[in-house]
Design an enzyme around this catalytic site. Structure first.
Site, PDB file in Angstrom:
ATOM      1  N   MET A   1      45.715  59.239  50.511  1.00 33.97           N
ATOM      2  CA  MET A   1      45.534  60.672  50.283  1.00 33.97           C
ATOM      3  C   MET A   1      45.838  61.051  48.843  1.00 33.97           C
ATOM      4  O   MET A   1      45.108  61.828  48.226  1.00 33.97           O
ATOM      5  CB  MET A   1      46.423  61.489  51.222  1.00 33.97           C
ATOM      6  CG  MET A   1      46.206  62.993  51.078  1.00 33.97           C
ATOM      7  SD  MET A   1      47.211  63.976  52.195  1.00 33.97           S
ATOM      8  CE  MET A   1      46.443  63.588  53.766  1.00 33.97           C
TER       9      MET A   1
ATOM     10  N   ARG B   1      14.653  74.702  54.335  1.00 30.22           N
ATOM     11  CA  ARG B   1      16.087  74.978  54.394  1.00 30.22           C
ATOM     12  C   ARG B   1      16.293  76.468  54.617  1.00 30.22           C
ATOM     13  O   ARG B   1      16.595  76.899  55.713  1.00 30.22           O
ATOM     14  CB  ARG B   1      16.755  74.479  53.100  1.00 30.22           C
ATOM     15  CG  ARG B   1      18.236  74.315  53.176  1.00 30.22           C
ATOM     16  CD  ARG B   1      18.785  73.611  51.955  1.00 30.22           C
ATOM     17  NE  ARG B   1      18.553  74.335  50.699  1.00 30.22           N
ATOM     18  CZ  ARG B   1      19.029  73.933  49.520  1.00 30.22           C
ATOM     19  NH1 ARG B   1      19.716  72.794  49.422  1.00 30.22           N
ATOM     20  NH2 ARG B   1      18.797  74.638  48.437  1.00 30.22           N
TER      21      ARG B   1
ATOM     22  N   TYR C   1      47.322  50.911  53.162  1.00 28.76           N
ATOM     23  CA  TYR C   1      47.221  51.172  54.600  1.00 28.76           C
ATOM     24  C   TYR C   1      46.311  50.164  55.305  1.00 28.76           C
ATOM     25  O   TYR C   1      45.280  49.751  54.768  1.00 28.76           O
ATOM     26  CB  TYR C   1      46.672  52.581  54.843  1.00 28.76           C
ATOM     27  CG  TYR C   1      47.666  53.685  54.573  1.00 28.76           C
ATOM     28  CD1 TYR C   1      48.894  53.717  55.238  1.00 28.76           C
ATOM     29  CD2 TYR C   1      47.376  54.704  53.676  1.00 28.76           C
ATOM     30  CE1 TYR C   1      49.797  54.752  55.009  1.00 28.76           C
ATOM     31  CE2 TYR C   1      48.275  55.734  53.430  1.00 28.76           C
ATOM     32  CZ  TYR C   1      49.488  55.744  54.105  1.00 28.76           C
ATOM     33  OH  TYR C   1      50.380  56.756  53.867  1.00 28.76           O
TER      34      TYR C   1
ATOM     35  N   LYS D   1      27.814  77.794  41.334  1.00 23.67           N
ATOM     36  CA  LYS D   1      28.387  77.691  42.681  1.00 23.67           C
ATOM     37  C   LYS D   1      29.327  76.486  42.754  1.00 23.67           C
ATOM     38  O   LYS D   1      29.350  75.636  41.874  1.00 23.67           O
ATOM     39  CB  LYS D   1      27.270  77.547  43.715  1.00 23.67           C
ATOM     40  CG  LYS D   1      26.431  76.290  43.553  1.00 23.67           C
ATOM     41  CD  LYS D   1      25.293  76.236  44.549  1.00 23.67           C
ATOM     42  CE  LYS D   1      24.454  74.964  44.358  1.00 23.67           C
ATOM     43  NZ  LYS D   1      23.342  74.876  45.327  1.00 23.67           N
TER      44      LYS D   1
END
Length: 369
Positions: A313, A136, A264, A38
């Protein structure tokens, strides 16, 4: 290994084979092996990984969602594929691609029986999951009679396996809890099997369960993180080889004067002269902002270079003041020696989160077989 010329996730198939063979060596000869692929095979490449594992005689594959199973079928996977968390909206697609659903509550069981009957299916393979403590997904032990009645009413489906999931198999401080889960599963499996005229496969062990609880291997084990090189303990990690190496390069080197800032929000301000390197990888590639501000690091010429300021990013800046390097040099974000597990610890998270976060825009390359 070839030197990186861009940001790339290099996947070592020899390491994958080693991990598979090590896990298999811990099993009895008649215990089946389910490979969990997965989340793009834990952030690598599900189709390539599954196709290679298929050549190694894996018995079963597991994915989380239906579309993941469809991708494997399109890539040529012919082995059985268990879908761990299917939704009713995708049942027709699931059936069309010969995928096998985990049926985990009354609603999903009833809805699958309805569509299987409408499609005039006969003994379509399904898997029944029980909740033994993870809380779950899964039926409770009190649901056994309901399940038995539903199964008696139809021949559209057949139970291929009964399974559960261990909550803390890697934590030996929780051994009593895990043993209780295993015993509860045995009790449930016995009740369900007694209501059938056949014996489904039983499985409860994940990677850590496989390593720590051999008495609970039953008919099959499921392994995800172990295949990709992590054993969930310092002792077991020595037996595994991480298959992924995330590499990038130095795009530009700057000399930063005292009192200047980097990145930033001016998140890093220099108190002395330093040199920084800008790398073409950022949070859009899977290196989250939590690794910034001096927490995370990369390896340049065998030395740690810590991340300066905020992760951008598409870029990070690292401190190379005391590292001899040049623009174009290779950078190791994680690999066999400086592992994803070690990097993840700097942000108080786990290897699973880091490796599955590697963006699909990062180029994948393969070495080994």
């Amino acid at each position: 290994m070839p030197k990186a010329q861009e940001t790339v996730l290099e996947i070592d198939l020899n390491a994958l084979k080693h991990n598979f063979e090590h896990l298999k060596s811990r099993l009895n000869n008649n215990t089946k092996f389910m490979a969990v692929v997965k989340a793009f095979a834990y952030g690598s490449d599900a189709c390539e990984i599954a196709n290679y594992l298929q050549t190694l005689a894996v018995d079963y594959f597991a994915v989380a969602f239906v579309h993941e199973g469809v991708q494997l079928r399109k890539a040529g996977i012919t082995k059985p594929i268990l879908v761990l968390h299917p939704q009713a909206a995708n049942f027709k697609i699931l059936i069309d691609n010969c995928l096998e659903p985990n049926l985990y509550n009354a609603k999903i069981l009833s809805e699958f029986i309805a569509i299987a009957s409408a499609e005039k299916l006969h003994e379509y393979p399904v898997h029944i999951k029980f909740n033994t403590g993870l809380n779950r997904l899964g039926f409770s032990e009190n649901d056994v009679d309901f399940i038995a009645e539903k199964l008696k009413e139809t021949n559209a489906i057949i139970v291929k396996s009964i399974f559960s999931h261990l909550a803390a198999s890697e934590d030996l401080n929780e051994k009593e809890f895990t043993i209780n889960q295993i015993e509860k599963f045995k009790s449930i499996a016995k009740k369900v099997t007694q209501s059938l005229d056949y014996k489904p496969l039983l499985h409860i062990c994940n990677t850590s369960g496989t390593l720590n609880y051999p008495e609970a291997h039953f008919d099959m084990v499921r392994s995800g993180i172990g295949l990709y090189g992590f054993g969930n303990s310092e002792k077991e990690n020595k037996n595994f080889k991480p298959i992924g190496s995330l590499k990038t390069i130095i795009s530009q080197i700057h000399t930063i004067n005292k009192g200047e800032s980097i990145g930033y929000n001016r998140a890093y301000k220099t108190d002395k002269l330093l040199k920084s390197a800008t790398l073409p990888i950022g949070h859009a590639d899977g290196i989250g902002r939590q690794y910034g501000k001096g927490k995370g690091y990369v390896i340049i010429n065998n030395q740690k270079a810590y991340i300066l300021g905020n992760v951008c990013m598409d870029m990070i800046m690292v401190d190379i003041t005391n590292i001899i390097c040049k623009e174009g040099d290779e950078v190791i974000v994680f690999g066999p020696n400086s592992t994803a597990e070690n990097l993840a610890k700097t942000a108080h998270t786990i290897s699973y989160e880091l490796i599955t976060a590697i963006s699909q825009r990062v180029k994948r390359t393969f070495v080994g077989n």
